[in-house]
Every structure is written in C-alpha cells, then in structure tokens.
Design a protein around this motif. Structure first.
Motif, PDB file in Angstrom:
ATOM      1  N   ALA A   1       0.826  -1.207   0.000  1.00  0.00           N
ATOM      2  CA  ALA A   1       0.000   0.000   0.000  1.00  0.00           C
ATOM      3  C   ALA A   1       0.863   1.261   0.000  1.00  0.00           C
ATOM      4  O   ALA A   1       0.563   2.236  -0.703  1.00  0.00           O
ATOM      5  CB  ALA A   1      -0.933  -0.008   1.207  1.00  0.00           C
ATOM      6  N   LEU A   2       1.943   1.249   0.769  1.00  0.00           N
ATOM      7  CA  LEU A   2       2.824   2.418   0.828  1.00  0.00           C
ATOM      8  C   LEU A   2       3.541   2.644  -0.495  1.00  0.00           C
ATOM      9  O   LEU A   2       3.637   3.774  -0.984  1.00  0.00           O
ATOM     10  CB  LEU A   2       3.847   2.234   1.956  1.00  0.00           C
ATOM     11  CG  LEU A   2       3.301   2.357   3.383  1.00  0.00           C
ATOM     12  CD1 LEU A   2       4.317   1.824   4.382  1.00  0.00           C
ATOM     13  CD2 LEU A   2       2.954   3.804   3.704  1.00  0.00           C
ATOM     14  N   TRP A   3       4.040   1.582  -1.096  1.00  0.00           N
ATOM     15  CA  TRP A   3       4.770   1.728  -2.347  1.00  0.00           C
ATOM     16  C   TRP A   3       3.846   2.019  -3.516  1.00  0.00           C
ATOM     17  O   TRP A   3       4.285   2.580  -4.531  1.00  0.00           O
ATOM     18  CB  TRP A   3       5.623   0.493  -2.598  1.00  0.00           C
ATOM     19  CG  TRP A   3       6.955   0.591  -1.891  1.00  0.00           C
ATOM     20  CD1 TRP A   3       7.345   1.589  -1.040  1.00  0.00           C
ATOM     21  CD2 TRP A   3       8.057  -0.300  -1.984  1.00  0.00           C
ATOM     22  NE1 TRP A   3       8.631   1.374  -0.591  1.00  0.00           N
ATOM     23  CE2 TRP A   3       9.090   0.218  -1.154  1.00  0.00           C
ATOM     24  CE3 TRP A   3       8.273  -1.480  -2.666  1.00  0.00           C
ATOM     25  CZ2 TRP A   3      10.315  -0.421  -1.016  1.00  0.00           C
ATOM     26  CZ3 TRP A   3       9.508  -2.117  -2.527  1.00  0.00           C
ATOM     27  CH2 TRP A   3      10.513  -1.594  -1.712  1.00  0.00           C
ATOM     28  N   ALA A   4       2.579   1.661  -3.394  1.00  0.00           N
ATOM     29  CA  ALA A   4       1.621   2.001  -4.452  1.00  0.00           C
ATOM     30  C   ALA A   4       1.424   3.501  -4.556  1.00  0.00           C
ATOM     31  O   ALA A   4       0.995   4.015  -5.599  1.00  0.00           O
ATOM     32  CB  ALA A   4       0.286   1.308  -4.193  1.00  0.00           C
ATOM     33  N   ARG A   5       1.736   4.235  -3.475  1.00  0.00           N
ATOM     34  CA  ARG A   5       1.603   5.694  -3.464  1.00  0.00           C
ATOM     35  C   ARG A   5       2.931   6.413  -3.696  1.00  0.00           C
ATOM     36  O   ARG A   5       2.964   7.636  -3.792  1.00  0.00           O
ATOM     37  CB  ARG A   5       0.997   6.157  -2.126  1.00  0.00           C
ATOM     38  CG  ARG A   5      -0.380   5.590  -1.842  1.00  0.00           C
ATOM     39  CD  ARG A   5      -1.053   6.320  -0.690  1.00  0.00           C
ATOM     40  NE  ARG A   5      -0.364   6.147   0.563  1.00  0.00           N
ATOM     41  CZ  ARG A   5      -0.647   5.193   1.453  1.00  0.00           C
ATOM     42  NH1 ARG A   5      -1.588   4.298   1.187  1.00  0.00           N
ATOM     43  NH2 ARG A   5       0.001   5.111   2.592  1.00  0.00           N
ATOM     44  N   ASP A   6       4.018   5.643  -3.743  1.00  0.00           N
ATOM     45  CA  ASP A   6       5.336   6.233  -3.933  1.00  0.00           C
ATOM     46  C   ASP A   6       5.545   6.545  -5.418  1.00  0.00           C
ATOM     47  O   ASP A   6       5.323   5.680  -6.273  1.00  0.00           O
ATOM     48  CB  ASP A   6       6.418   5.260  -3.448  1.00  0.00           C
ATOM     49  CG  ASP A   6       7.812   5.838  -3.540  1.00  0.00           C
ATOM     50  OD1 ASP A   6       8.352   5.897  -4.667  1.00  0.00           O
ATOM     51  OD2 ASP A   6       8.374   6.223  -2.501  1.00  0.00           O
ATOM     52  N   PRO A   7       5.968   7.762  -5.764  1.00  0.00           N
ATOM     53  CA  PRO A   7       6.091   8.130  -7.184  1.00  0.00           C
ATOM     54  C   PRO A   7       7.081   7.271  -7.958  1.00  0.00           C
ATOM     55  O   PRO A   7       6.966   7.164  -9.191  1.00  0.00           O
ATOM     56  CB  PRO A   7       6.547   9.595  -7.131  1.00  0.00           C
ATOM     57  CG  PRO A   7       7.096   9.792  -5.760  1.00  0.00           C
ATOM     58  CD  PRO A   7       6.329   8.881  -4.873  1.00  0.00           C
TER      59      PRO A   7
END
Length: 209
Positions: A66-72
């Motif tokens: 979930a965190l990396w899905a929001r990382d550019p």
C-alpha cells in the motif's frame, strides 16, 4: 542460533527455493572489498540486539504494498511484480529508542518503514550530531550500504514503536537468481531514490555550514 534467526525470514515458495542461491553478488560483496564477515552486520544480528519481534508477512506485506503504491518511484512496479517482491522481505516490529543502523558500520540489509517514525542522524566532523530527517512510513533506509557494500551514512533510531520491512543481501541474491527482471527493476528504482535523497541531504548539510 543461526537456525533460530533464520525463522525471521519470509522464505520463497518451496518450488522456487531450490533454484535460489546461484547468485552471491551482494552477499559476498563485503568480502570482495576486504571486509570480514564479522564486520558486516546482517539483519538477524541487529534484530536480536534491538529485541525485534517477527511480524507475520500477511500483516506486513499489505502495508508495504500500500505504501509503495503511493510512492512516485516504487509504484512503477506493477501489482504482479509487487506480489513477487514480498517473498523476499522479512517483517518485524521494533520498540522506540532502538538504533537499527549506525553511522560508519557495514550493514548487509535495508529497511522500509511501515509504521511509526525514525530519526536519521549524522555525526559531523566537528563533533555535532545533526538530525538529517525524521523518516515516515514508506521511506527506505540503508539501501546505499546494501547496494555498494560501503559504510552506513547515518544513524537510524526508532522514535516510536515501528513496523519495518527488511531486505537483506542474501534475499537480494535470491531475487537476482529467480526473478532477475524484478531485481533489476528494484535496484534501478532504489538507485534513483538514493541519488535524489543524497542530493537533498548534501544541500541541507551545505546550508548548515
């Protein structure tokens, strides 16, 4: 003791585990630079030192995804690649006021902060310890030493109870063997993020002088 510490690792699926181990590029890199095995701190040793507790992958992996899905940068890994990537990470919980990385030590793992806050401090030549940043969930710490087998750039200390994901040198070697395209993509993204962060840190340190 080695067998007990091995339980901290989230293993590959059985059908793939037998294929792993051919690549030893990262796990032997410290020795290639003349650094003994005792000098390079693996996560298993640091986990025992700081009293880390295992976090089940079924709890840690969704948080990392979930965190990396929001990382550019990291969101460039598609969902299939992200699912594959989770097999190579360990997950743990660490209480506040624990030093997970120390400046100038050799360490063979990187950390992704899943929850909580960590201090990133650096000792300066004139004796002052400078707070470079306070890491938040999703941030990556220690990837530089994992990739280049050099010394840690800073101290990383938990300010609160934290959950972390860990990628070690041996796991990265496994990835290079069984998922070479995934490993190449991950290394490229880590290198890009590392370069941007070092530029920002360098500018901040210059402004302090």
């Amino acid at each position: 003791m080695k067998g007990i510490l091995g339980l901290l690792r989230h293993k590959l699926p059985p059908e793939e585990r037998k294929e792993a181990g051919e690549s030893v590029f990262f796990s032997t890199a410290f020795a290639d630079h003349g650094i003994s095995a005792d000098e390079a701190i693996p996560w298993e040793a640091r986990a025992v030192e700081v009293g880390a507790k295992r976090l089940n992958a079924d709890k840690g992996a969704p948080k990392l995804q979930a965190l990396w899905a929001r990382d550019p940068h990291m969101k460039r890994l598609d969902s299939a690649a992200m699912d594959q990537l989770m097999h190579f990470f360990d997950f743990a919980t660490v209480v506040a006021d624990r030093e997970l990385m120390r400046q100038d030590e050799y360490g063979s793992f990187m950390i992704v902060l899943l929850s909580g806050t960590m201090a990133v401090d650096r000792d300066q030549q004139w004796g002052e310890r400078v707070r470079l940043s306070e890491a938040r969930p999703g941030e990556i710490l220690g990837e530089m030493s994992l990739l280049d087998s050099g010394k840690r750039f800073s101290h990383c200390i938990t300010l609160t109870d934290c959950e972390v994901a860990i990628l070690g040198a041996e796991a990265l070697d496994e990835m290079m063997t069984v998922r070479p395209q995934l490993a190449a993509s991950l290394i490229a993204l880590l290198a890009r993020k590392m370069s941007l962060r070092l530029r920002a840190v360098g500018a901040r340190l210059t402004d302090r002088r």
